[in-house]
Design a protein around this motif. Structure first.
Motif, PDB file in Angstrom:
ATOM      1  N   UNK A   1       2.067  -5.197   5.537  1.00  0.00           N
ATOM      2  CA  UNK A   1       2.924  -6.056   4.714  1.00  0.00           C
ATOM      3  C   UNK A   1       2.594  -6.047   3.227  1.00  0.00           C
ATOM      4  N   UNK A   2       1.599  -5.297   2.828  1.00  0.00           N
ATOM      5  CA  UNK A   2       1.180  -5.303   1.423  1.00  0.00           C
ATOM      6  C   UNK A   2       2.257  -4.876   0.450  1.00  0.00           C
ATOM      7  N   UNK A   3       3.212  -4.099   0.929  1.00  0.00           N
ATOM      8  CA  UNK A   3       4.309  -3.686   0.059  1.00  0.00           C
ATOM      9  C   UNK A   3       5.111  -4.862  -0.470  1.00  0.00           C
ATOM     10  N   UNK A   4       5.080  -5.978   0.254  1.00  0.00           N
ATOM     11  CA  UNK A   4       5.796  -7.169  -0.225  1.00  0.00           C
ATOM     12  C   UNK A   4       5.201  -7.688  -1.529  1.00  0.00           C
ATOM     13  N   UNK A   5       3.905  -7.474  -1.721  1.00  0.00           N
ATOM     14  CA  UNK A   5       3.254  -7.935  -2.951  1.00  0.00           C
ATOM     15  C   UNK A   5       3.791  -7.233  -4.185  1.00  0.00           C
ATOM     16  N   UNK A   6       4.258  -5.991  -4.022  1.00  0.00           N
ATOM     17  CA  UNK A   6       4.747  -5.263  -5.193  1.00  0.00           C
ATOM     18  C   UNK A   6       6.014  -5.889  -5.746  1.00  0.00           C
ATOM     19  N   UNK A   7       6.642  -6.760  -4.992  1.00  0.00           N
ATOM     20  CA  UNK A   7       7.825  -7.465  -5.497  1.00  0.00           C
ATOM     21  C   UNK A   7       7.430  -8.495  -6.553  1.00  0.00           C
ATOM     22  N   UNK A   8       6.194  -9.030  -6.451  1.00  0.00           N
ATOM     23  CA  UNK A   8       5.742 -10.019  -7.428  1.00  0.00           C
ATOM     24  C   UNK A   8       4.662  -9.466  -8.352  1.00  0.00           C
ATOM     25  N   UNK A   9       3.981  -8.427  -7.925  1.00  0.00           N
ATOM     26  CA  UNK A   9       2.934  -7.803  -8.727  1.00  0.00           C
ATOM     27  C   UNK A   9       3.015  -6.288  -8.547  1.00  0.00           C
ATOM     28  N   UNK A  10       3.903  -5.622  -9.284  1.00  0.00           N
ATOM     29  CA  UNK A  10       4.157  -4.194  -9.099  1.00  0.00           C
ATOM     30  C   UNK A  10       2.940  -3.276  -9.120  1.00  0.00           C
ATOM     31  N   UNK A  11       1.883  -3.536  -9.912  1.00  0.00           N
ATOM     32  CA  UNK A  11       0.748  -2.610  -9.907  1.00  0.00           C
ATOM     33  C   UNK A  11       0.037  -2.485  -8.556  1.00  0.00           C
ATOM     34  N   UNK A  12       0.268  -3.417  -7.632  1.00  0.00           N
ATOM     35  CA  UNK A  12      -0.389  -3.350  -6.325  1.00  0.00           C
ATOM     36  C   UNK A  12       0.009  -2.087  -5.566  1.00  0.00           C
ATOM     37  N   UNK A  13       1.117  -1.482  -5.951  1.00  0.00           N
ATOM     38  CA  UNK A  13       1.566  -0.264  -5.277  1.00  0.00           C
ATOM     39  C   UNK A  13       0.498   0.819  -5.322  1.00  0.00           C
ATOM     40  N   UNK A  14      -0.291   0.876  -6.390  1.00  0.00           N
ATOM     41  CA  UNK A  14      -1.304   1.925  -6.538  1.00  0.00           C
ATOM     42  C   UNK A  14      -2.488   1.706  -5.602  1.00  0.00           C
ATOM     43  N   UNK A  15      -2.656   0.513  -5.104  1.00  0.00           N
ATOM     44  CA  UNK A  15      -3.651   0.244  -4.070  1.00  0.00           C
ATOM     45  C   UNK A  15      -3.024   0.366  -2.685  1.00  0.00           C
ATOM     46  N   UNK A  16      -1.795  -0.099  -2.569  1.00  0.00           N
ATOM     47  CA  UNK A  16      -1.144  -0.140  -1.267  1.00  0.00           C
ATOM     48  C   UNK A  16      -0.793   1.236  -0.709  1.00  0.00           C
ATOM     49  N   UNK A  17      -0.297   2.127  -1.528  1.00  0.00           N
ATOM     50  CA  UNK A  17       0.098   3.445  -1.019  1.00  0.00           C
ATOM     51  C   UNK A  17      -1.067   4.216  -0.383  1.00  0.00           C
ATOM     52  N   UNK A  18      -2.259   4.251  -0.999  1.00  0.00           N
ATOM     53  CA  UNK A  18      -3.375   4.905  -0.307  1.00  0.00           C
ATOM     54  C   UNK A  18      -3.780   4.177   0.982  1.00  0.00           C
TER      55      UNK A  18
END
Length: 124
Positions: free
Chosen positions: A24-41
């Motif tokens: 579910x971490x991808x949901x965080x990118x809706x409020x904090x877009x930089x999390x994508x760089x942690x979530x994708x790996x």
């Protein structure tokens, strides 16, 4: 000895957090877009563990702490030991684990696929 048990329980907690974040971490990118760089790996690693059958490094770490704390270890992977053991007491079939990995992928495709829709609503 107690500190090793606490360490093993901490690794179990970290493992659960990793799984929830992968799913579910991808949901965080809706409020904090930089999390994508942690979530994708993280989702890449989670899917590879599930589909290819790699061992997550947290599992042997937990077992080392369990040995040091005088606790029994387990041979199965974390998901089999703590999540699916009730339904598959003899171990999780490889195909089921692969389906779980693909479910993580599908969920995240849905989450990330909704980003353009969110951006069109907010004008981002």
């Amino acid at each position: 000895m107690v500190h090793w048990r606490i360490a093993s329980y901490s690794v179990v907690t970290l493992h659960y957090v990793f799984i929830i974040f992968a799913f579910l971490g991808g949901l965080l990118q809706w409020v904090w877009p930089p999390v994508v760089w942690l979530h994708l790996p993280v989702i890449t690693w989670a899917i590879l563990i599930a589909v290819i059958g790699w061992t997550c490094p947290l599992t042997p770490l937990e077992n080392r702490f369990r040995i040091a704390g005088g606790m029994a270890t387990y041979e199965l992977g974390f998901i089999e030991q703590y999540i699916t053991k009730r339904w598959y007491p003899n171990g999780l079939p490889r195909k089921v684990l692969a389906v779980m990995g693909m479910t993580v992928l599908a969920a995240n495709i849905g989450i990330y696929g909704g980003l353009p829709y969110k951006q069109s609503l907010t004008g981002m």
